[in-house]
Write an enzyme that holds these catalytic residues in place. Structure first.
Site, PDB file in Angstrom:
ATOM      1  N   ASN A   9      29.086  42.635  51.841  1.00  0.00           N
ATOM      2  CA  ASN A   9      29.142  41.373  52.581  1.00  0.00           C
ATOM      3  C   ASN A   9      30.600  41.121  52.964  1.00  0.00           C
ATOM      4  O   ASN A   9      31.417  40.797  52.115  1.00  0.00           O
ATOM      5  CB  ASN A   9      28.612  40.240  51.685  1.00  0.00           C
ATOM      6  N   TRP A  10      30.882  41.290  54.246  1.00  0.00           N
ATOM      7  CA  TRP A  10      32.289  41.209  54.691  1.00  0.00           C
ATOM      8  C   TRP A  10      32.750  39.763  54.882  1.00  0.00           C
ATOM      9  O   TRP A  10      33.925  39.521  55.142  1.00  0.00           O
ATOM     10  CB  TRP A  10      32.468  41.981  55.995  1.00  0.00           C
ATOM     11  N   GLU A 167      23.273  36.293  42.247  1.00  0.00           N
ATOM     12  CA  GLU A 167      24.719  36.159  42.293  1.00  0.00           C
ATOM     13  C   GLU A 167      25.154  34.902  41.543  1.00  0.00           C
ATOM     14  O   GLU A 167      25.130  33.792  42.106  1.00  0.00           O
ATOM     15  CB  GLU A 167      25.201  36.042  43.738  1.00  0.00           C
ATOM     16  N   GLY A 173      33.849  36.311  43.737  1.00  0.00           N
ATOM     17  CA  GLY A 173      35.248  36.238  44.167  1.00  0.00           C
ATOM     18  C   GLY A 173      36.207  35.799  43.070  1.00  0.00           C
ATOM     19  O   GLY A 173      37.355  35.478  43.351  1.00  0.00           O
ATOM     20  N   SER A 213      31.861  39.931  41.810  1.00  0.00           N
ATOM     21  CA  SER A 213      32.996  40.747  41.364  1.00  0.00           C
ATOM     22  C   SER A 213      32.595  42.167  40.950  1.00  0.00           C
ATOM     23  O   SER A 213      33.073  42.687  39.935  1.00  0.00           O
ATOM     24  CB  SER A 213      33.751  40.030  40.247  1.00  0.00           C
ATOM     25  N   GLY A 234      31.162  41.714  47.695  1.00  0.00           N
ATOM     26  CA  GLY A 234      32.007  40.956  48.625  1.00  0.00           C
ATOM     27  C   GLY A 234      33.350  41.649  48.812  1.00  0.00           C
ATOM     28  O   GLY A 234      33.475  42.642  49.513  1.00  0.00           O
ATOM     29  N   GLY A 235      34.379  41.108  48.134  1.00  0.00           N
ATOM     30  CA  GLY A 235      35.754  41.569  48.309  1.00  0.00           C
ATOM     31  C   GLY A 235      35.942  43.079  48.298  1.00  0.00           C
ATOM     32  O   GLY A 235      36.645  43.628  49.155  1.00  0.00           O
TER      33      GLY A 235
HETATM   34  C1  PEP Z   1      29.498  37.919  47.477  1.00  0.00           C
HETATM   35  O1  PEP Z   1      30.131  37.226  48.226  1.00  0.00           O
HETATM   36  O2  PEP Z   1      28.297  38.107  47.682  1.00  0.00           O
HETATM   37  C2  PEP Z   1      30.188  38.507  46.340  1.00  0.00           C
HETATM   38  C3  PEP Z   1      29.487  38.972  45.360  1.00  0.00           C
HETATM   39  O3  PEP Z   1      31.578  38.488  46.371  1.00  0.00           O
HETATM   40  P1  PEP Z   1      32.579  39.267  45.362  1.00  0.00           P
HETATM   41  O4  PEP Z   1      32.052  40.678  45.218  1.00  0.00           O
HETATM   42  O5  PEP Z   1      33.896  39.229  46.062  1.00  0.00           O
HETATM   43  O6  PEP Z   1      32.550  38.530  44.096  1.00  0.00           O
END
Ligand code: PEP
Length: 257
Positions: A9-10, A167, A173, A213, A234-235
């Protein structure tokens, strides 16, 4: 058998040129991967160009949101037929950032899931509790309500097409990943919910991703859990090296489901 699925997920990142550069690298490094499904979810503005690059590759394309009406006076929105038209296959629905910043509710999630399915898009439906809800021992109550309301009135056949992403909001994040045991506990709860809703056979088919994360060094242990079927990243999906490592490390436990 459930095949592991890793989706990136950008969020609000990458111009079209940056997106093309990133997926060209993924295409090269993922060319031989068949053990897991791979999906990238760029912003709306890069979807059409990324589709051109990904065409006939083993990498799927997802959007980050969708509106429930097909067309009309809804300034700023993008519909499921529009996404389908430019080659999108998946759509993230109900991400916690949409809930937190843009007024998304379980009811709007439900409408969006129905619209996505009607157009042949695969919803990646997100659920997850806040830190204060976890600390107040309300995790299962919150997740139960999200599941019940988000999937209201969906048939067994429709549910079979959905991917669920668990999630925990406190892990998104923040660098604070749920432990594999914490994540597995909620994934099991979600699968048990599906058993009650539509029976064992359906529940055994639905893929449940973990998000929060996810990194190259924690993905293998997460997907080794019985009910964790991949990750929404995400990141770490924004950089070539980390996303490639996450996908490759997820392959280490891909045969288990
Ligand atoms: C997300 O936004 O779906 C996510 C899991 O972000 P991150 O991996 O950065 O925690």
């Amino acid at each position: 058998m459930r095949k592991i699925i890793i989706a990136g997920n950008w969020k609000l990142n990458k111009t079209s040129l940056e997106a093309i550069d990133l997926v060209n690298g993924f295409k090269r490094d993922f060319v031989d991967i068949t053990e897991v499904d791979i999906v990238v979810c760029p912003p709306f503005t890069a979807l059409a160009e990324v589709h051109e690059v990904l065409n006939e590759s083993n990498i799927g394309l997802g959007a980050q949101d969708v509106y429930w009406e097909d067309s009309g006076a809804f300034t700023g929105e993008v519909s499921a037929p529009m996404l389908k038209d430019i080659g999108v296959q998946y759509v993230i629905i109900g991400h916690s950032e949409r809930r937190q910043f843009f007024g998304e509710t379980n009811q709007t999630v439900n409408k969006k899931i129905k619209a996505a399915l009607k157009s042949g898009l695969i919803p990646i439906a997100c659920v997850g509790e806040l830190l204060q809800e976890r600390e107040a021992n309300k995790t299962f109550v919150v997740i139960g309500k999200q599941l019940e309301e988000s999937f209201a009135e969906l048939t067994k056949e429709e549910m079979a097409k959905i991917i669920i992403a668990y999630e925990p909001v406190w892990a998104i994040g923040t660098g604070k990943t749920a432990t594999p045991a914490q994540a597995q506990e909620v994934h099991k709860f979600i699968r048990d919910f599906l058993v009650k809703l539509h029976g064992k056979e359906l529940a055994a088919r639905v893929r449940i991703q973990y998000g929060g994360s996810v990194k190259p060094d924690n993905i293998a242990e997460l997907v080794s859990q019985g009910d964790i079927d991949g990750a929404l990243v995400g990141g770490a999906s924004l950089q070539h090296e980390s996303f490639v490592k996450i996908v490759k490390n997820s392959c280490l436990n891909s045969a288990k489901k």
